[in-house]
Write an enzyme that holds these catalytic residues in place. Structure first.
Site, PDB file in Angstrom:
ATOM      1  N   ARG A   1       6.053  24.900 -24.801  1.00 23.40           N
ATOM      2  CA  ARG A   1       6.616  24.335 -26.040  1.00 23.40           C
ATOM      3  C   ARG A   1       5.935  24.967 -27.257  1.00 23.40           C
ATOM      4  O   ARG A   1       6.573  25.291 -28.248  1.00 23.40           O
ATOM      5  CB  ARG A   1       6.441  22.814 -26.049  1.00 23.40           C
ATOM      6  CG  ARG A   1       7.372  22.095 -25.092  1.00 23.40           C
ATOM      7  CD  ARG A   1       7.394  20.597 -25.330  1.00 23.40           C
ATOM      8  NE  ARG A   1       6.278  19.913 -24.727  1.00 23.40           N
ATOM      9  CZ  ARG A   1       6.329  19.245 -23.575  1.00 23.40           C
ATOM     10  NH1 ARG A   1       7.458  19.177 -22.903  1.00 23.40           N
ATOM     11  NH2 ARG A   1       5.269  18.633 -23.102  1.00 23.40           N
TER      12      ARG A   1
ATOM     13  N   PHE B   1      19.198  20.843 -21.400  1.00 25.23           N
ATOM     14  CA  PHE B   1      18.372  19.939 -20.594  1.00 25.23           C
ATOM     15  C   PHE B   1      17.147  19.547 -21.435  1.00 25.23           C
ATOM     16  O   PHE B   1      16.006  19.673 -21.006  1.00 25.23           O
ATOM     17  CB  PHE B   1      17.918  20.605 -19.276  1.00 25.23           C
ATOM     18  CG  PHE B   1      19.018  21.262 -18.493  1.00 25.23           C
ATOM     19  CD1 PHE B   1      19.797  20.518 -17.619  1.00 25.23           C
ATOM     20  CD2 PHE B   1      19.296  22.615 -18.643  1.00 25.23           C
ATOM     21  CE1 PHE B   1      20.810  21.110 -16.884  1.00 25.23           C
ATOM     22  CE2 PHE B   1      20.315  23.226 -17.916  1.00 25.23           C
ATOM     23  CZ  PHE B   1      21.071  22.473 -17.041  1.00 25.23           C
TER      24      PHE B   1
ATOM     25  N   ASP C   1      21.882  17.265 -23.267  1.00 25.92           N
ATOM     26  CA  ASP C   1      21.339  16.530 -22.127  1.00 25.92           C
ATOM     27  C   ASP C   1      22.412  15.563 -21.634  1.00 25.92           C
ATOM     28  O   ASP C   1      23.239  15.097 -22.415  1.00 25.92           O
ATOM     29  CB  ASP C   1      20.069  15.760 -22.499  1.00 25.92           C
ATOM     30  CG  ASP C   1      19.185  15.474 -21.276  1.00 25.92           C
ATOM     31  OD1 ASP C   1      18.176  16.188 -21.102  1.00 25.92           O
ATOM     32  OD2 ASP C   1      19.517  14.559 -20.505  1.00 25.92           O
ATOM     33  N   SER C   2      22.349  15.262 -20.324  1.00 24.06           N
ATOM     34  CA  SER C   2      23.343  14.336 -19.780  1.00 24.06           C
ATOM     35  C   SER C   2      22.926  12.884 -20.005  1.00 24.06           C
ATOM     36  O   SER C   2      23.705  11.979 -19.749  1.00 24.06           O
ATOM     37  CB  SER C   2      23.542  14.605 -18.283  1.00 24.06           C
ATOM     38  OG  SER C   2      22.293  14.547 -17.632  1.00 24.06           O
TER      39      SER C   2
ATOM     40  N   ASN D   1      27.374  17.382 -19.520  1.00 30.15           N
ATOM     41  CA  ASN D   1      26.944  18.325 -18.500  1.00 30.15           C
ATOM     42  C   ASN D   1      26.719  19.706 -19.126  1.00 30.15           C
ATOM     43  O   ASN D   1      27.635  20.304 -19.670  1.00 30.15           O
ATOM     44  CB  ASN D   1      28.040  18.377 -17.428  1.00 30.15           C
ATOM     45  CG  ASN D   1      27.632  19.231 -16.255  1.00 30.15           C
ATOM     46  OD1 ASN D   1      26.648  19.977 -16.312  1.00 30.15           O
ATOM     47  ND2 ASN D   1      28.397  19.127 -15.190  1.00 30.15           N
ATOM     48  N   ALA D   2      25.479  20.204 -18.989  1.00 25.44           N
ATOM     49  CA  ALA D   2      25.131  21.483 -19.622  1.00 25.44           C
ATOM     50  C   ALA D   2      25.993  22.635 -19.086  1.00 25.44           C
ATOM     51  O   ALA D   2      26.313  23.569 -19.824  1.00 25.44           O
ATOM     52  CB  ALA D   2      23.659  21.784 -19.393  1.00 25.44           C
TER      53      ALA D   2
ATOM     54  N   ASP E   1      15.935  24.438 -19.225  1.00 19.31           N
ATOM     55  CA  ASP E   1      14.868  23.782 -18.453  1.00 19.31           C
ATOM     56  C   ASP E   1      15.474  22.685 -17.576  1.00 19.31           C
ATOM     57  O   ASP E   1      15.241  21.498 -17.791  1.00 19.31           O
ATOM     58  CB  ASP E   1      13.821  23.195 -19.418  1.00 19.31           C
ATOM     59  CG  ASP E   1      12.632  22.594 -18.680  1.00 19.31           C
ATOM     60  OD1 ASP E   1      12.380  23.003 -17.531  1.00 19.31           O
ATOM     61  OD2 ASP E   1      11.950  21.713 -19.257  1.00 19.31           O
TER      62      ASP E   1
ATOM     63  N   CYS F   1      11.852  24.503 -11.839  1.00 22.24           N
ATOM     64  CA  CYS F   1      10.717  23.682 -11.390  1.00 22.24           C
ATOM     65  C   CYS F   1      10.898  23.320  -9.920  1.00 22.24           C
ATOM     66  O   CYS F   1      10.273  22.398  -9.421  1.00 22.24           O
ATOM     67  CB  CYS F   1      10.562  22.435 -12.260  1.00 22.24           C
ATOM     68  SG  CYS F   1      11.983  21.359 -12.239  1.00 22.24           S
TER      69      CYS F   1
END
Ligand code: SAH
Length: 401
Positions: free
Chosen positions: A216, A232, A254-255, A283-284, A304, A344
């Protein structure tokens, strides 16, 4: 001590990974169990086929990871003092790291990397959030909680043992307050001079993704004058940093409506104006397609996403999702634009992730160069004997055409 404990005997040859101090013993390695049933989380002695004691671990008949090792020494006793000392060691190691000075939040215990499989502890100011994810950690819960309170002097401790892997371990979800009282309106996290509100009780994971702290900050250093798309975005960690670094506009995707509401609160807490931010709840994957179709371009695209491959068996499906989202993201890049992209998923290695992004660039018809490899922050250390503890990998790429 050894005699009183239940024990397991492993197949010949399966002691090799233990000799390298890898802490997992899979069900297929176990040749014999002294007595069934062994209650989940109990400490067992691990014996080689020749009957030599190789150490002690937590047994869980319901998990494919049948034993998670506490120690590789036949002499070390696994008792409350042992667990307390591991907690103490982890907390004291963190106090030496730069992240102990860059704000008021840190991951204090990171599971196997700290010799405490299944124990995660995050500090947000004086509020702590504990997550237990294995039967062994559940077994020592009370000792862990007491040790954490004693070692940190925290004002409150909340447990969030409702991880999405509980079903794989046969564990029941548990979440609630363990000590002190819940902060009335969340906790304020300070990170490199910025403020973020963390509400752990209903949030995802422990409430804030500390593993992205350094990334960040990096975003802050590259965002000047840029139009930024933060996909996200969760509570806006990257976007707030981008604005701090002089981004002209950020678009959040973001969802989760709750996450976006928290993101806009974080924008305001740091003095940024609503007209600098556009938010999309949805939904991205679909949104990126829409942006592309509308020919909207961004100078910095951040991707992300959540773990697409929670276990190694899902890697192939995850690879398709990573490729798709990266291809869409790359298509939205302005000439010379930057792509900051992460995975991730423990099951997706860095070489595989790099290949996926390379394929995505090819399909998007763009040429990209990697200008930085990105990792989880240092308070999520990677144990050399346990490569699985390296889970967050990222690439900062620049479009050269
Ligand atoms: N970048 C964040 C952390 C991201 S966590 C930070 O630094 O704090 C992943 C986020 O993706 C979550 O907030 C989750 O709500 C969101 N998410 C999951 N699936 C999604 C989807 N298909 N489209 C958009 N957002 C999604």
């Amino acid at each position: 001590m050894t005699l009183a404990l239940p024990y397991i005997v492993i197949h010949k040859g399966r002691e090799k990974s233990l000799a390298r101090k890898h802490p997992w013993l899979f069900a297929s390695a176990v040749a014999k169990v002294s007595s069934e049933p062994i209650p989940p989380g109990s400490t067992v002695a691990v014996r080689s086929a020749e009957g030599i004691c190789l150490g002690y671990g937590a047994y869980n008949a319901k998990s494919q990871i049948r034993v998670r090792m506490w120690t590789f020494s036949a002499e070390e006793m696994v008792d409350a003092d042992f667990v307390r000392n591991r907690v103490k060691r982890a907390v004291s190691l963190r106090s030496t790291l730069p992240s102990s000075r860059s704000g008021n939040s840190q991951r204090l215990i990171f599971s196997e990397s700290d010799g405490l499989p299944g124990v995660i502890l995050d500090r947000f100011g004086s509020h702590l959030v504990l997550q237990l994810t294995t039967a062994g950690a559940f077994h020592w819960r009370d000792v862990i909680i007491q040790a954490v309170i004693a070692e940190t002097g925290c004002a409150s401790l909340e447990e969030r043992s409702d991880s999405d892997t509980n079903h794989l371990e046969g564990l029941d979800d548990w979440k609630g307050l363990r000590f002190g009282s819940l902060p009335t309106d969340g906790t304020e996290v300070q990170e490199h001079g910025l403020l973020f509100k963390v509400r752990s009780e209903n949030s995802q994971k422990t409430g804030f993704y500390l593993d992205q702290r350094d990334n960040r900050l990096l975003t802050r250093s590259i965002a000047s004058g840029k139009r930024v798309l933060d996909c996200f975005c969760f509570t806006g960690g990257f976007a707030v940093n981008a604005l701090k670094g002089g981004a002209t506009h950020v678009t959040l995707v973001d969802s989760s409506a709750d996450a976006l509401a928290a993101a806009s609160e974080n924008m305001a807490a740091n003095g940024f104006m609503e007209d600098q931010v556009t938010s999309y709840c949805g939904n991205a994957f679909e949104l990126l397609r829409r942006e592309r179709d509308a020919n909207r371009q961004y100078d910095l695209v951040i991707l992300d996403p959540p773990k697409f491959a929670p276990t190694t068996s899902q890697v192939e499906k995850a690879a398709r999702a990573y490729k798709d989202i990266n291809m869409q993201g790359i298509k939205c890049l302005a000439p010379g634009g930057l792509l900051m992209t992460y995975s991730c998923s423990g099951g997706v290695s860095l070489p595989l992730f790099q290949k996926i992004v390379a394929d995505a660039a090819l399909d998007a018809g763009k040429e990209l160069q990697i200008i930085r490899y990105l990792h989880q922050a240092e308070d999520h250390p990677i144990h050399l004997a346990f490569p699985e503890s390296e889970y967050l990998k990222g690439l900062l790429c620049q479009a050269i055409d």
